[in-house]
Design a protein around this motif. Structure first.
Motif, PDB file in Angstrom:
ATOM      1  N   ALA A 165       0.767  -1.308  -0.127  1.00 32.96           N
ATOM      2  CA  ALA A 165      -0.174  -0.050  -0.069  1.00 32.96           C
ATOM      3  C   ALA A 165       0.632   1.222  -0.061  1.00 32.96           C
ATOM      4  CB  ALA A 165      -0.970  -0.040   1.213  1.00 32.96           C
TER       5      ALA A 165
ATOM      6  N   ARG B  94      -3.576 -10.451  -3.615  1.00 35.43           N
ATOM      7  CA  ARG B  94      -4.481  -9.542  -4.391  1.00 35.43           C
ATOM      8  C   ARG B  94      -4.467 -10.229  -5.905  1.00 35.43           C
ATOM      9  NH1 ARG B  94      -4.458  -4.593  -2.091  1.00 35.43           N
ATOM     10  NH2 ARG B  94      -5.967  -4.252  -3.625  1.00 35.43           N
TER      11      ARG B  94
ATOM     12  N   ASP C 276      -8.393  -6.121  -8.911  1.00 35.03           N
ATOM     13  CA  ASP C 276      -8.239  -5.250  -7.653  1.00 35.03           C
ATOM     14  C   ASP C 276      -7.121  -4.459  -7.470  1.00 35.03           C
ATOM     15  OD1 ASP C 276     -10.495  -6.546  -6.560  1.00 35.03           O
ATOM     16  OD2 ASP C 276      -9.417  -8.067  -5.424  1.00 35.03           O
TER      17      ASP C 276
ATOM     18  N   ASP D 261      -7.790  -1.376  -9.768  1.00 32.10           N
ATOM     19  CA  ASP D 261      -8.750  -0.430  -9.262  1.00 32.10           C
ATOM     20  C   ASP D 261      -8.132   0.280  -7.985  1.00 32.10           C
ATOM     21  OD1 ASP D 261     -10.830  -1.500 -11.029  1.00 32.10           O
ATOM     22  OD2 ASP D 261     -11.460  -2.862  -9.116  1.00 32.10           O
ATOM     23  N   GLU D 262      -7.124  -0.296  -7.171  1.00 31.28           N
ATOM     24  CA  GLU D 262      -6.598   0.294  -6.167  1.00 31.28           C
ATOM     25  C   GLU D 262      -5.789   1.601  -6.723  1.00 31.28           C
ATOM     26  OE1 GLU D 262      -3.135  -0.215  -2.638  1.00 31.28           O
ATOM     27  OE2 GLU D 262      -3.971  -1.981  -3.782  1.00 31.28           O
TER      28      GLU D 262
ATOM     29  N   HIS E 298      -7.887   4.217  -7.795  1.00 28.10           N
ATOM     30  CA  HIS E 298      -8.713   4.977  -6.562  1.00 28.10           C
ATOM     31  C   HIS E 298      -7.521   5.934  -6.030  1.00 28.10           C
ATOM     32  CE1 HIS E 298     -10.711   5.736  -2.967  1.00 28.10           C
ATOM     33  NE2 HIS E 298      -9.795   5.142  -2.205  1.00 28.10           N
ATOM     34  N   LEU E 299      -6.373   5.578  -5.896  1.00 27.79           N
ATOM     35  CA  LEU E 299      -5.569   6.345  -5.247  1.00 27.79           C
ATOM     36  C   LEU E 299      -5.265   7.523  -6.276  1.00 27.79           C
ATOM     37  CD1 LEU E 299      -2.900   3.880  -4.234  1.00 27.79           C
ATOM     38  CD2 LEU E 299      -4.065   5.152  -2.617  1.00 27.79           C
TER      39      LEU E 299
END
Length: 397
Positions: free
Chosen positions: A226, A248, A252, A255-256, A259-260
């Motif tokens: 992360a 993961r 996903d 998408d992460e 999103h960030l």
């Protein structure tokens, strides 16, 4: 995102598997020779791979449970940035992306070294930014204690990346005027001081290297956790994600990143590459057997959570082409493939996978590939200097 799949080969020693040197043949004897690196990179270039990344670290190799160098795998390496500069004149189109740490390396040296590579390669340089978290690495420099506080390391990395970008911008494209009549080689008003004062680094003054062909070589960053993903969205042009790590999935992870980007208020959708370790066999059974033999030689399986931070695939070219097509459908710009064996799997990537992707309609053939700079090949917009507007007005920053 480019209208063709991006293919990057990740080069490390005799390959990414700890026991790869045992099957590398004569290549295992030449790992510290320019000939080895030139041969491997020229093959990737000639057969159409978009870029190669070259791994590096402040340690000579992995360590065992006691903290000593693990003598069962390759120990010792050449400096990735110097290797990239050495092989650049022998290549024509492939991007050259060395790993350069941001933790103990001064931003000035990062900036000028990569600018030099961009000049030498005529606009094919990239930078894989990496933090160096261990006490063992810090001890080599003796200037400060080491540690694994990831938040601090990535905060520092952001500052280093910012200073590097400022130094890359410090010369205007037309700063060198060579005005014989007035005796001026440069126009001083077109060189700008990279003023920065941060919590970890500071800088005052300009780069010694004139602005390079790309202006800013594209920055690659591995988003395998992360905090690394947040850094990649802040500082990188190309994001590498590791399916399978921490359970993961590819969808996903993509998408992460999106999103960030949204949280950061970025209007740029960065190319995201799936980063996968591969062993390529003529059949699925053969590939599985060859991976099992390597694991047996190493004394442990090489898999997610056991030596690898991404999925390890014992696969065939048709299976790999299908997987890459699926990733493309999800929205990935391409893949970075880590060959478990060099040159066996790196050769298969260049000689078999590239034609397979062409046949599948995922890439154009080599004859029609673009030979422009690396940013263009990756579908990244040209770099505009932060001083462009002031320069156009004739105002010194």
């Amino acid at each position: 995102m480019p209208d063709r799949i991006t293919l990057v080969t990740a080069l490390q020693g005799a390959g990414w598997h700890p026991a790869a040197w045992r099957v590398a043949g004569p290549a295992a004897q030449r790992l510290t020779s320019l000939r080895h690196w030139r041969d491997v990179v020229v093959e990737q270039d000639r057969l159409g791979v978009d870029a190669v990344t070259i791994e590096d670290s402040f340690t000579a190799g992995p360590v065992d449970a006691a903290g000593d160098l693990d003598t069962r795998t390759v120990v010792g390496r050449l400096d990735a940035l110097l290797v990239a500069n050495a092989v650049a004149p022998a290549t024509r189109a492939v991007g050259l992306v060395p790993t350069v740490s941001v933790t103990h390396t001064e931003p000035f040296h990062v900036a000028t070294g990569l600018q030099t590579l961009d000049h030498v390669s005529l606009g094919r340089a990239g930078w894989r930014a990496q933090v160096s978290p261990t006490v063992r690495e810090a001890a080599l420099f003796g200037r400060r204690p080491g540690g694994d506080d990831a938040a601090v390391l990535f905060d520092e990395a952001r500052e280093v990346a910012e200073v590097v970008r400022r130094l890359w911008d410090s010369w205007d494209d037309d700063a060198i005027i060579r005005d014989v009549a007035t005796g001026r080689f440069i126009d001083r008003d077109r060189i700008h001081n990279a003023e920065y004062e941060g919590s970890f680094v500071s800088a005052h003054g300009a780069s010694i290297v004139p602005r390079s062909p790309q202006g800013r070589p594209p920055v690659f960053s591995l988003a395998h956790r992360a905090d690394a993903a947040a850094f990649a969205v802040d500082a990188a042009d190309v994001v590498l994600v590791t399916p399978g790590y921490g359970g993961r999935e590819a969808r996903d992870l993509l998408d992460e990143i999106r999103h960030l980007e949204q949280v950061a208020g970025s209007d740029v959708r960065r190319p995201v590459l799936a980063d996968l370790a591969v062993l390529i066999g003529s059949s699925a059974a053969e590939a599985a057997d060859e991976l099992a033999a390597l694991d047996a030689a190493a004394g442990a399986p090489y898999s997610v959570g056991s030596g690898s931070d991404t999925s390890v695939l014992a696969t065939t070219v048709p299976e790999l082409v299908a997987l890459i097509g699926d990733l493309r459908a999800l929205g990935y710009a391409g893949v970075r493939l880590r060959p478990l064996r060099i040159p066996i799997d790196s050769t298969a990537i260049a000689r078999q996978l590239v034609p397979g992707l062409v046949t599948a309609g995922l890439r154009a053939d080599v004859a029609s590939r673009p030979t422009a700079d690396l940013r263009t090949r990756l579908g990244i917009a040209p770099a505009v200097s932060r001083y462009a507007s002031s320069s156009s007005l004739g105002v010194s920053a």
